[in-house]
Motif scaffolding. Structure first.
Motif, PDB file in Angstrom:
ATOM      1  N   LEU A 179       0.838  -1.209  -0.071  1.00 38.51           N
ATOM      2  CA  LEU A 179       0.232  -0.098  -0.079  1.00 38.51           C
ATOM      3  C   LEU A 179       0.904   1.326  -0.023  1.00 38.51           C
ATOM      4  O   LEU A 179       0.474   2.341  -0.635  1.00 38.51           O
ATOM      5  CB  LEU A 179      -0.888   0.075   1.210  1.00 38.51           C
ATOM      6  CG  LEU A 179      -2.166   0.929   1.020  1.00 38.51           C
ATOM      7  CD1 LEU A 179      -2.966   0.351  -0.040  1.00 38.51           C
ATOM      8  CD2 LEU A 179      -3.024   0.889   2.221  1.00 38.51           C
ATOM      9  N   VAL A 180       2.030   1.247   0.755  1.00 39.84           N
ATOM     10  CA  VAL A 180       3.034   2.386   0.613  1.00 39.84           C
ATOM     11  C   VAL A 180       3.319   2.611  -0.607  1.00 39.84           C
ATOM     12  O   VAL A 180       3.549   3.730  -1.203  1.00 39.84           O
ATOM     13  CB  VAL A 180       3.918   2.126   1.733  1.00 39.84           C
ATOM     14  CG1 VAL A 180       4.938   3.420   1.592  1.00 39.84           C
ATOM     15  CG2 VAL A 180       3.265   2.013   3.197  1.00 39.84           C
ATOM     16  N   ALA A 181       4.073   1.399  -1.401  1.00 36.98           N
ATOM     17  CA  ALA A 181       4.507   1.598  -2.631  1.00 36.98           C
ATOM     18  C   ALA A 181       3.488   2.301  -3.683  1.00 36.98           C
ATOM     19  O   ALA A 181       3.810   2.746  -4.591  1.00 36.98           O
ATOM     20  CB  ALA A 181       5.112   0.370  -3.058  1.00 36.98           C
ATOM     21  N   ALA A 182       2.208   1.663  -3.255  1.00 34.98           N
ATOM     22  CA  ALA A 182       1.085   2.145  -4.462  1.00 34.98           C
ATOM     23  C   ALA A 182       0.939   3.826  -4.320  1.00 34.98           C
ATOM     24  O   ALA A 182       0.439   4.217  -5.424  1.00 34.98           O
ATOM     25  CB  ALA A 182      -0.198   1.827  -3.946  1.00 34.98           C
ATOM     26  N   ALA A 183       1.365   4.440  -3.371  1.00 38.94           N
ATOM     27  CA  ALA A 183       1.247   5.976  -3.326  1.00 38.94           C
ATOM     28  C   ALA A 183       2.043   6.522  -4.371  1.00 38.94           C
ATOM     29  O   ALA A 183       2.237   7.843  -4.623  1.00 38.94           O
ATOM     30  CB  ALA A 183       1.735   6.359  -1.818  1.00 38.94           C
ATOM     31  N   PHE A 184       3.277   5.808  -5.058  1.00 38.07           N
ATOM     32  CA  PHE A 184       4.118   6.407  -5.923  1.00 38.07           C
ATOM     33  C   PHE A 184       4.517   5.373  -7.100  1.00 38.07           C
ATOM     34  O   PHE A 184       5.227   5.758  -8.032  1.00 38.07           O
ATOM     35  CB  PHE A 184       5.440   6.944  -5.217  1.00 38.07           C
ATOM     36  CG  PHE A 184       6.259   6.115  -4.329  1.00 38.07           C
ATOM     37  CD1 PHE A 184       6.976   5.287  -4.914  1.00 38.07           C
ATOM     38  CD2 PHE A 184       5.820   5.951  -3.011  1.00 38.07           C
ATOM     39  CE1 PHE A 184       7.747   4.320  -3.917  1.00 38.07           C
ATOM     40  CE2 PHE A 184       6.316   5.178  -2.200  1.00 38.07           C
ATOM     41  CZ  PHE A 184       7.344   4.264  -2.542  1.00 38.07           C
ATOM     42  N   ARG A 185       4.035   4.219  -7.002  1.00 39.62           N
ATOM     43  CA  ARG A 185       4.398   3.206  -8.027  1.00 39.62           C
ATOM     44  C   ARG A 185       2.997   2.175  -8.514  1.00 39.62           C
ATOM     45  O   ARG A 185       2.177   1.818  -7.705  1.00 39.62           O
ATOM     46  CB  ARG A 185       5.522   2.261  -7.761  1.00 39.62           C
ATOM     47  CG  ARG A 185       6.853   2.849  -7.550  1.00 39.62           C
ATOM     48  CD  ARG A 185       7.963   1.822  -7.950  1.00 39.62           C
ATOM     49  NE  ARG A 185       9.309   2.374  -7.816  1.00 39.62           N
ATOM     50  CZ  ARG A 185      10.165   2.270  -6.563  1.00 39.62           C
ATOM     51  NH1 ARG A 185       9.564   1.600  -5.516  1.00 39.62           N
ATOM     52  NH2 ARG A 185      11.043   2.890  -6.476  1.00 39.62           N
ATOM     53  N   SER A 186       3.128   1.925  -9.734  1.00 36.40           N
ATOM     54  CA  SER A 186       2.181   0.928 -10.109  1.00 36.40           C
ATOM     55  C   SER A 186       2.561  -0.144 -10.815  1.00 36.40           C
ATOM     56  O   SER A 186       3.696  -0.187 -11.153  1.00 36.40           O
ATOM     57  CB  SER A 186       0.974   1.805 -10.906  1.00 36.40           C
ATOM     58  OG  SER A 186       1.663   2.400 -12.147  1.00 36.40           O
ATOM     59  N   TYR A 187       1.940  -1.289 -11.004  1.00 37.79           N
ATOM     60  CA  TYR A 187       2.202  -2.620 -11.441  1.00 37.79           C
ATOM     61  C   TYR A 187       2.097  -2.410 -13.027  1.00 37.79           C
ATOM     62  O   TYR A 187       1.239  -2.125 -13.610  1.00 37.79           O
ATOM     63  CB  TYR A 187       1.465  -3.670 -11.088  1.00 37.79           C
ATOM     64  CG  TYR A 187       1.780  -5.067 -11.548  1.00 37.79           C
ATOM     65  CD1 TYR A 187       2.575  -5.701 -10.668  1.00 37.79           C
ATOM     66  CD2 TYR A 187       1.451  -5.560 -12.829  1.00 37.79           C
ATOM     67  CE1 TYR A 187       3.109  -7.012 -11.023  1.00 37.79           C
ATOM     68  CE2 TYR A 187       2.141  -6.896 -13.026  1.00 37.79           C
ATOM     69  CZ  TYR A 187       2.762  -7.647 -12.347  1.00 37.79           C
ATOM     70  OH  TYR A 187       3.350  -9.110 -12.606  1.00 37.79           O
ATOM     71  N   ALA A 188       3.191  -2.945 -13.627  1.00 40.55           N
ATOM     72  CA  ALA A 188       3.162  -2.928 -15.208  1.00 40.55           C
ATOM     73  C   ALA A 188       3.685  -4.415 -15.779  1.00 40.55           C
ATOM     74  O   ALA A 188       5.069  -4.636 -14.890  1.00 40.55           O
ATOM     75  CB  ALA A 188       3.790  -1.511 -15.680  1.00 40.55           C
TER      76      ALA A 188
END
Length: 529
Positions: A179-188
């Motif tokens: 959830l913390v990483a979702a604040a600045f990264r998304s899955y691709a």
């Protein structure tokens, strides 16, 4: 005999003095009205002026032939505005959705969400249909087959992503692993070639295998889903969850105060955003002559959808003037036009929808963050036009199946399109892959994206705002109906209570019921949707 009054020792008719006093009062009241109007609409006037001054400033500075470094310095105040708006998106989206979902009961949430999803899907499908129809009527790609990307000095845009993987990534981003990483990264999804053995000649055989990577950019879709579910969970906790709900409400209000401060910087920042974009422009004449029909088709689609279709849908539901509703949203529309970002426009949109149009906070703060993420009407129009344009450019006849694929893919993939400048270009690659067209002409779209993206974003945010207005109206109607039913029930209760008053004065359950019904004031009624 005419009555006279003395002023400075001279006798004069009292009617003339009265007229003069009335005239002064009229002048004063007009001046007061004008000052009141200016005070109330100062931010709107400054924002629109910022765009106009920015155009003039850009044209003046364009003739000075600035170096790349000087252009960067010139664009700095505009860059600061974008950074401020992006800074506020994360707390705004999470806190507004948590407090919005927690303030509505689960049944209300389901009904509200159902209406919102239906509205978003139907309007995006209509937008896609308008885009495809206009592309076949105007035929922007016919006769442009000789167009060469090298003539325009464009960089090539390549995308080798499979359509299936694009939709799987959408599902993966709904449930971020961190959830913390979702604040600045998304899955691709990316691909690597893996050796799987040799053929009869001894040549090594390779297979393309999808591998997960992290792409820069906020995973707003995952954050939206988490915030909604977390808000419902807090509501389920009852008294234990109240403290945390109050915390998110307070956080949300504090964020809105920050937004109100940032909004006073918007006119200045917009001036440099627009000005720097004009300074950076390449040869506009060549672009417009070669891609003029594509630009015209896209902007016409946005005018039809934003100026006719969406207002008609709003009028159909509310029977109110949609343009008086939209007139209170000039600041967010101007911000959308200048920043080309639905997400960056979200703070000012929430503020204006609540303050100028009186939309219920629980509805606006629940529906607008979702709309900024999943409702992309303007993007669907230009993506459909772009797909048909590239097909015409390559002299490819599209059959009914491919047209249907364009409509469905554009509608579905606009959900996952990033609410950032040029976010829709990647989505066009998904549509092209789905109908089997080459993606090497995407650089043409990128060349004029800075023109088309402005009207695209305005239509995107207009669809969100009108959706909030429709849901607010439906909620009001439901509340009125419930109130009337409650009053009818109250009349019956009172009648029966009078009949039984002497027999059981204190203990009658009907009298108890009456006092409960009287306690249910309109202010205490929950949002009934």
């Amino acid at each position: 005999m005419e009555k006279k009054s003395e002023i400075n020792g001279h006798a004069m008719p009292s009617s003339a003095s009265t007229d003069r006093i009335l005239e002064k009062n009229a002048q004063r009241s007009f001046r007061e009205r004008l000052m009141e109007f200016l005070r109330r609409n100062l931010l709107v006037i400054m924002t629109v002026s910022g765009v106009l001054v920015g155009v003039g400033l850009g044209m003046a500075v364009r003739n000075m032939n600035l170096t790349k470094a000087q252009m960067t310095y010139f664009a700095f105040p505009g860059e600061m505005l974008l950074r401020m708006l992006k800074m506020i998106i994360l707390p705004l989206v999470v806190c507004s959705l948590v407090s919005g979902a927690a303030s509505l009961d689960t049944r209300s949430l389901g009904k509200l969400g159902g209406i919102a999803v239906a509205y978003f899907l139907v309007t995006t499908l209509i937008a896609s249909s308008i885009g495809v129809a206009l592309a076949f009527i105007i035929k922007p790609g016919v006769g442009a087959g000789a167009l060469n990307t090298n003539n325009l000095g464009l960089e090539s845009v390549s995308s080798n992503k499979e359509t299936a993987d694009s939709f799987l990534d959408l599902a993966r981003n709904l449930f971020p692993a961190n959830l913390v990483a979702a604040a600045f990264r998304s899955y691709a999804t990316d691909y690597k070639m893996v050796a799987v053995g040799n053929d009869t000649n001894g040549t090594t055989l390779y297979q393309k295998v999808p591998v997960g990577t992290e792409a820069d950019g906020m995973n707003i879709l995952g954050l939206v889903l988490f915030a909604m579910v977390f808000g419902v969970a807090l509501r389920k906790l009852g008294d234990e969850g109240e403290e945390l709900i109050r915390f998110f409400n307070a956080f949300n209000e504090a964020t809105m105060v920050l937004v109100s401060w940032i909004m006073w910087y918007i006119p200045f920042g917009i001036m440099f955003l627009v000005g720097s974009k004009i300074v950076e422009m390449e040869d506009v004449v060549l672009l417009v002559t070669s891609l003029g029909k594509y630009i015209f088709a896209s902007i016409l689609g946005h005018i039809i959808h934003g100026g006719i279709v969406l207002p008609l849908i709003y009028f159909g539901f509310t029977r109110k003037n949609p343009f008086s509703f939209l007139s209170g949203l000039i600041t967010p529309f101007t911000t959308a036009f200048a920043t080309c970002s639905s997400s960056a426009t979200l703070p000012s949109m929430i503020k204006c929808v609540e303050e100028n149009n009186g939309v219920d906070k629980r509805i606006s703060r629940f529906i607008l963050p979702i709309g900024a993420t999943v409702n992309m009407d303007g993007a669907a129009i230009f993506q459909c036009i772009a797909a048909v344009f590239i097909a015409q450019l390559n002299n490819t006849e599209l059959n009914a199946g491919q047209i249907f694929t364009i409509l469905v893919t554009a509608t579905a993939s606009s959900v996952g399109a990033a609410g950032i400048p040029a976010g829709g270009i990647i989505t066009i690659a998904i549509i092209l892959e789905a109908i089997g067209l080459p993606t090497n002409d995407l650089s043409l779209m990128l060349a004029v994206d800075w023109i088309v993206d402005r009207t695209t974003t305005v239509v995107n945010v207009e669809g969100d705002a009108l959706g909030a207005g429709i849901l607010h109206h439906i909620n009001q109607q439901e509340m009125k109906k419930q109130q009337q039913e409650g009053e009818a029930e109250l009349v019956e209760v009172r009648t029966e209570a009078v009949a039984n008053a002497q027999a059981e004065e204190e203990t009658s359950p009907l009298v108890t019921h009456q006092s409960k019904a009287l306690a249910a004031t309109p202010e205490a009624i929950e949002s009934v949707l």
